[in-house]
Design an enzyme around this catalytic site. Structure first.
Site, short mmCIF file in Angstrom:
data_model
loop_
_atom_site.label_atom_id
_atom_site.label_comp_id
_atom_site.label_asym_id
_atom_site.label_seq_id
_atom_site.Cartn_x
_atom_site.Cartn_y
_atom_site.Cartn_z
N ASP A 158 34.78 -2.18 -67.77
CA ASP A 158 34.67 -3.59 -67.41
C ASP A 158 33.39 -3.79 -66.59
O ASP A 158 32.32 -3.35 -67.04
CB ASP A 158 35.94 -4.06 -66.69
CG ASP A 158 36.10 -5.57 -66.76
OD1 ASP A 158 35.72 -6.16 -67.79
OD2 ASP A 158 36.58 -6.18 -65.80
N ASP A 189 35.37 0.73 -72.20
CA ASP A 189 34.37 0.44 -71.15
C ASP A 189 35.05 0.43 -69.79
O ASP A 189 36.28 0.44 -69.70
CB ASP A 189 33.73 -0.93 -71.42
CG ASP A 189 34.79 -2.01 -71.54
OD1 ASP A 189 35.25 -2.27 -72.66
OD2 ASP A 189 35.22 -2.57 -70.50
N1 LIG Z 1 36.32 -5.19 -70.34
C1 LIG Z 1 37.09 -5.85 -71.18
N2 LIG Z 1 37.65 -7.04 -70.83
C2 LIG Z 1 38.45 -7.70 -71.71
N3 LIG Z 1 38.72 -7.28 -72.95
C3 LIG Z 1 38.19 -6.12 -73.33
N4 LIG Z 1 38.30 -5.43 -74.48
C4 LIG Z 1 37.57 -4.31 -74.36
N5 LIG Z 1 36.98 -4.25 -73.15
C5 LIG Z 1 37.36 -5.36 -72.48
#
Ligand SMILES: Nc1ncnc2[nH]cnc12
Ligand SMILES: CSC[C@H]1O[C@H](OP(=O)(O)O)[C@H](O)[C@@H]1O
Length: 291
Positions: free
Chosen positions: A215, A213
């Site tokens: 975030d 992703d």
């Molecule tokens: N955006 C994110 N923040 C923290 N841990 C994660 N693991 C996968 N995506 C994450």
């Protein structure tokens, strides 16, 4: 215990087993630091003995803050592991690092708050060097394996900074922007304590960070949710297994000497005769060659 495997694999979110493992058995270990996340799965990967552990347990029932990091690393050490390959889901903090990409970080920033990330204390004082928190040789093998496979839709990024946050809630936008302003590459919740303890245990550690992703900082993408992550976990887990298989073959063939393998040589300040016997017993797999 005689060495059962020199290569360990620790699977994170989405990677709860190595499908190509043959001749495998489950081994439950006890450690002075409690029970590891799950049974270790000992088996052969293309003929090479490896020990696999699901970081959050099979069934994913342990929060990042609940992970028994010390027990896990102590367990790998008991088994004779000298190289530890980690796979982890991460969020991207850079436009150029997109979901499904692979990052092989070479730096960490610690934003955890409630983790015990040392084996020392209780009568023994030691300070390991941690300027370069992953083993460059193992990281190179992982990155080379990932690049050589030419995985579809996957760019491989050699190097980068992994921010390790406490969680379990994801970051606020202000935090995500802050980490971006620091130049960080990816964010996750698990790797830093593990890397530190592996270094204390003189295990050469490197991590395959698989992006799920963006975030919550990206104006054109929705903020991270578990649903979004799950959408990419399966493909990432398939890719991780391919990369790890290739890396294991090369590691077994080359068995590089790592600086991590002598991390404790000048790190222990307490004279050996002053270290309590219980501490010596608890840390026996780590200290054996120094006692
Ligand atoms: N955006 C994110 N923040 C923290 N841990 C994660 N693991 C996968 N995506 C994450
Ligand atoms: C499943 S979303 C957040 C979760 O995923 C990562 O775990 P791991 O490093 O074990 O793959 C991240 O660190 C969080 O623990």
């Amino acid at each position: 215990m005689t060495a059962r495997a020199t290569i360990g694999i620790i699977g994170g979110s989405g990677l709860y087993q190595m499908e190509a493992l043959t001749d495998f058995e489950e081994v439950r270990l006890e450690t002075p630091f409690g029970n590891p996340s799950d049974a270790f799965i000992l088996g052969k990967l293309d003929g090479v003995s490896v020990a696999f552990l699901a970081r959050h347990g099979r069934g994913h029932h342990l929060l990042p803050s609940e992970l028994p990091f010390r027990a896990n690393i102590h367990g790998f050490k008991q088994l004779g592991v000298k190289y530890l390959l980690s796979a982890s889901a991460v969020g991207s903090l850079k436009e150029s690092v997109k979901p499904l990409d692979i990052v092989v970080p070479d730096q960490f920033i610690d934003r955890t708050r409630s983790r015990v990330s040392t084996f020392f204390g209780g009568g023994i004082v030691a300070h390991i060097g941690f300027a370069d928190p992953v083993c460059g040789k193992v990281a190179e093998i992982l990155a080379h394996a990932a690049q050589s496979l030419n995985l579809r839709d996957v760019d491989v990024h050699r190097g980068g900074t992994y921010v390790c946050m406490e969680g379990p809630a994801f970051s606020t936008k202000a935090e995500s922007d802050l980490y971006r302003s620091w130049g960080a590459t990816a964010i996750g919740m698990t790797n830093l304590p593990e890397a530190k303890l592996a270094r204390e245990a003189e295990i050469a550690y490197a991590t395959l960070a698989l992006v799920t992703d963006y975030d919550c900082w990206h104006p054109d993408h929705d903020s991270v949710t578990v649903e979004m992550i799950i959408g990419n976990l399966q493909r990432n887990a398939t890719n991780a297994q391919k990369v790890i298989r290739a890396a294991v073959s090369r590691l077994a063939a080359e068995q590089p000497v790592s600086e991590a393998h002598s991390a404790l040589q000048f790190a222990i300040l307490t004279p050996l005769e002053r270290i309590p016997e219980t501490v010596k017993e608890n840390l026996q797999p780590l200290l054996a060659k120094y006692l």
